[in-house]
Design a protein around this motif. Sequence first.
Motif, PDB file in Angstrom:
ATOM      1  N   VAL A 152       0.852  -1.193   0.000  1.00  0.00           N
ATOM      2  CA  VAL A 152       0.000   0.000   0.000  1.00  0.00           C
ATOM      3  C   VAL A 152       0.888   1.244   0.000  1.00  0.00           C
ATOM      4  N   ASP A 153       0.637   2.137  -0.968  1.00  0.00           N
ATOM      5  CA  ASP A 153       1.379   3.396  -1.029  1.00  0.00           C
ATOM      6  C   ASP A 153       0.729   4.496  -0.203  1.00  0.00           C
ATOM      7  N   LEU A 154      -0.595   4.455  -0.059  1.00  0.00           N
ATOM      8  CA  LEU A 154      -1.321   5.523   0.627  1.00  0.00           C
ATOM      9  C   LEU A 154      -2.572   4.958   1.273  1.00  0.00           C
ATOM     10  N   VAL A 155      -2.815   5.333   2.533  1.00  0.00           N
ATOM     11  CA  VAL A 155      -4.086   5.057   3.207  1.00  0.00           C
ATOM     12  C   VAL A 155      -4.663   6.413   3.588  1.00  0.00           C
ATOM     13  N   THR A 156      -5.906   6.657   3.205  1.00  0.00           N
ATOM     14  CA  THR A 156      -6.501   7.963   3.464  1.00  0.00           C
ATOM     15  C   THR A 156      -8.015   7.849   3.637  1.00  0.00           C
ATOM     16  N   HIS A 157      -8.589   8.836   4.290  1.00  0.00           N
ATOM     17  CA  HIS A 157     -10.048   8.943   4.362  1.00  0.00           C
ATOM     18  C   HIS A 157     -10.509  10.179   3.575  1.00  0.00           C
ATOM     19  N   LYS A 158      -9.601  10.737   2.775  1.00  0.00           N
ATOM     20  CA  LYS A 158      -9.902  11.907   1.949  1.00  0.00           C
ATOM     21  C   LYS A 158      -9.823  11.495   0.482  1.00  0.00           C
ATOM     22  N   ALA A 159     -10.970  11.439  -0.190  1.00  0.00           N
ATOM     23  CA  ALA A 159     -11.030  10.944  -1.566  1.00  0.00           C
ATOM     24  C   ALA A 159     -10.129  11.737  -2.510  1.00  0.00           C
ATOM     25  N   ASN A 160      -9.952  13.032  -2.263  1.00  0.00           N
ATOM     26  CA  ASN A 160      -9.137  13.844  -3.160  1.00  0.00           C
ATOM     27  C   ASN A 160      -7.645  13.533  -3.067  1.00  0.00           C
ATOM     28  N   GLU A 161      -7.235  12.735  -2.091  1.00  0.00           N
ATOM     29  CA  GLU A 161      -5.825  12.353  -1.972  1.00  0.00           C
ATOM     30  C   GLU A 161      -5.488  11.116  -2.809  1.00  0.00           C
ATOM     31  N   VAL A 162      -6.493  10.394  -3.288  1.00  0.00           N
ATOM     32  CA  VAL A 162      -6.263   9.200  -4.108  1.00  0.00           C
ATOM     33  C   VAL A 162      -5.787   9.651  -5.481  1.00  0.00           C
ATOM     34  N   LYS A 163      -4.638   9.135  -5.907  1.00  0.00           N
ATOM     35  CA  LYS A 163      -4.032   9.523  -7.181  1.00  0.00           C
ATOM     36  C   LYS A 163      -3.769   8.281  -8.027  1.00  0.00           C
ATOM     37  N   PRO A 164      -3.860   8.418  -9.352  1.00  0.00           N
ATOM     38  CA  PRO A 164      -3.528   7.282 -10.215  1.00  0.00           C
ATOM     39  C   PRO A 164      -2.049   6.944 -10.115  1.00  0.00           C
ATOM     40  N   GLY A 165      -1.734   5.674 -10.358  1.00  0.00           N
ATOM     41  CA  GLY A 165      -0.341   5.242 -10.331  1.00  0.00           C
ATOM     42  C   GLY A 165       0.129   4.763  -8.973  1.00  0.00           C
ATOM     43  N   LYS A 166      -0.708   4.861  -7.978  1.00  0.00           N
ATOM     44  CA  LYS A 166      -0.391   4.411  -6.621  1.00  0.00           C
ATOM     45  C   LYS A 166      -1.394   3.343  -6.206  1.00  0.00           C
ATOM     46  N   THR A 167      -0.965   2.447  -5.327  1.00  0.00           N
ATOM     47  CA  THR A 167      -1.915   1.528  -4.719  1.00  0.00           C
ATOM     48  C   THR A 167      -2.424   2.210  -3.456  1.00  0.00           C
ATOM     49  N   SER A 168      -3.672   2.631  -3.521  1.00  0.00           N
ATOM     50  CA  SER A 168      -4.252   3.434  -2.449  1.00  0.00           C
ATOM     51  C   SER A 168      -5.392   2.705  -1.766  1.00  0.00           C
ATOM     52  N   VAL A 169      -5.560   3.001  -0.484  1.00  0.00           N
ATOM     53  CA  VAL A 169      -6.698   2.515   0.276  1.00  0.00           C
ATOM     54  C   VAL A 169      -7.466   3.751   0.741  1.00  0.00           C
ATOM     55  N   TYR A 170      -8.692   3.855   0.264  1.00  0.00           N
ATOM     56  CA  TYR A 170      -9.561   4.960   0.638  1.00  0.00           C
ATOM     57  C   TYR A 170     -10.597   4.432   1.628  1.00  0.00           C
ATOM     58  N   ILE A 171     -10.589   4.955   2.847  1.00  0.00           N
ATOM     59  CA  ILE A 171     -11.547   4.567   3.875  1.00  0.00           C
ATOM     60  C   ILE A 171     -12.783   5.447   3.725  1.00  0.00           C
ATOM     61  N   GLU A 172     -13.912   4.808   3.451  1.00  0.00           N
ATOM     62  CA  GLU A 172     -15.151   5.541   3.221  1.00  0.00           C
ATOM     63  C   GLU A 172     -15.689   6.122   4.528  1.00  0.00           C
ATOM     64  N   PRO A 173     -16.404   7.259   4.451  1.00  0.00           N
ATOM     65  CA  PRO A 173     -17.051   7.773   5.656  1.00  0.00           C
ATOM     66  C   PRO A 173     -17.985   6.708   6.224  1.00  0.00           C
ATOM     67  N   PRO A 174     -17.901   6.442   7.509  1.00  0.00           N
ATOM     68  CA  PRO A 174     -18.672   5.325   8.072  1.00  0.00           C
ATOM     69  C   PRO A 174     -20.125   5.677   8.368  1.00  0.00           C
ATOM     70  N   GLU A 175     -20.967   4.644   8.291  1.00  0.00           N
ATOM     71  CA  GLU A 175     -22.317   4.749   8.836  1.00  0.00           C
ATOM     72  C   GLU A 175     -22.195   4.429  10.317  1.00  0.00           C
ATOM     73  N   ILE A 176     -22.701   5.300  11.163  1.00  0.00           N
ATOM     74  CA  ILE A 176     -22.516   5.139  12.600  1.00  0.00           C
ATOM     75  C   ILE A 176     -23.854   4.825  13.253  1.00  0.00           C
ATOM     76  N   THR A 177     -23.876   3.736  14.007  1.00  0.00           N
ATOM     77  CA  THR A 177     -25.067   3.337  14.738  1.00  0.00           C
ATOM     78  C   THR A 177     -24.717   3.275  16.219  1.00  0.00           C
ATOM     79  N   SER A 178     -25.546   3.908  17.039  1.00  0.00           N
ATOM     80  CA  SER A 178     -25.311   3.876  18.474  1.00  0.00           C
ATOM     81  C   SER A 178     -26.630   4.098  19.195  1.00  0.00           C
ATOM     82  N   ASN A 179     -26.808   3.359  20.274  1.00  0.00           N
ATOM     83  CA  ASN A 179     -28.010   3.552  21.082  1.00  0.00           C
ATOM     84  C   ASN A 179     -27.851   4.670  22.101  1.00  0.00           C
ATOM     85  N   ASN A 180     -26.623   4.908  22.529  1.00  0.00           N
ATOM     86  CA  ASN A 180     -26.436   5.894  23.585  1.00  0.00           C
ATOM     87  C   ASN A 180     -25.180   6.753  23.411  1.00  0.00           C
TER      88      ASN A 180
END
Length: 116
Positions: free
Chosen positions: A19-47
């Motif tokens: 992995v060349d890049l791990v990010t949660h910012k989609a605009n940081e993903v660039k071609p030519g790199k092996t990137s991991v983009y962490i999607e904004p999570p769905e959050i569930t909580s009772n309290n």
Amino acid sequence: MSITEQLAKLEKMLDTEHVDLVTHKANEVKPGKTSVYIEPPEITSNNWDSFDIPWVACIISATPTTQDKAFDDIMAVLDEWFAANININQAKPITFDLKSAGTLGGYEVTFGGLDL
């Protein structure tokens, strides 16, 4: 643990050798790199004392003209994650639109319970 702290731990966990890049910012993903983009999570909580967060990440690699190489790069990352015992519920092929750079193939990975 806060959501921000969980995200930081997840970013470290997913940053493996191929992995060349791990990010949660989609605009940081660039071609030519092996990137991991962490999607904004769905959050569930009772309290809001504890969170059930089904984290999802996209592995993207290569460029629009070198997509045949992308599959090998993505499989190498998945192999590393399996070897590290990262709990993966599902991995499915996707396309990832980089707007001005074109569309890349990738995999969307849904994680099971993670020890974050």
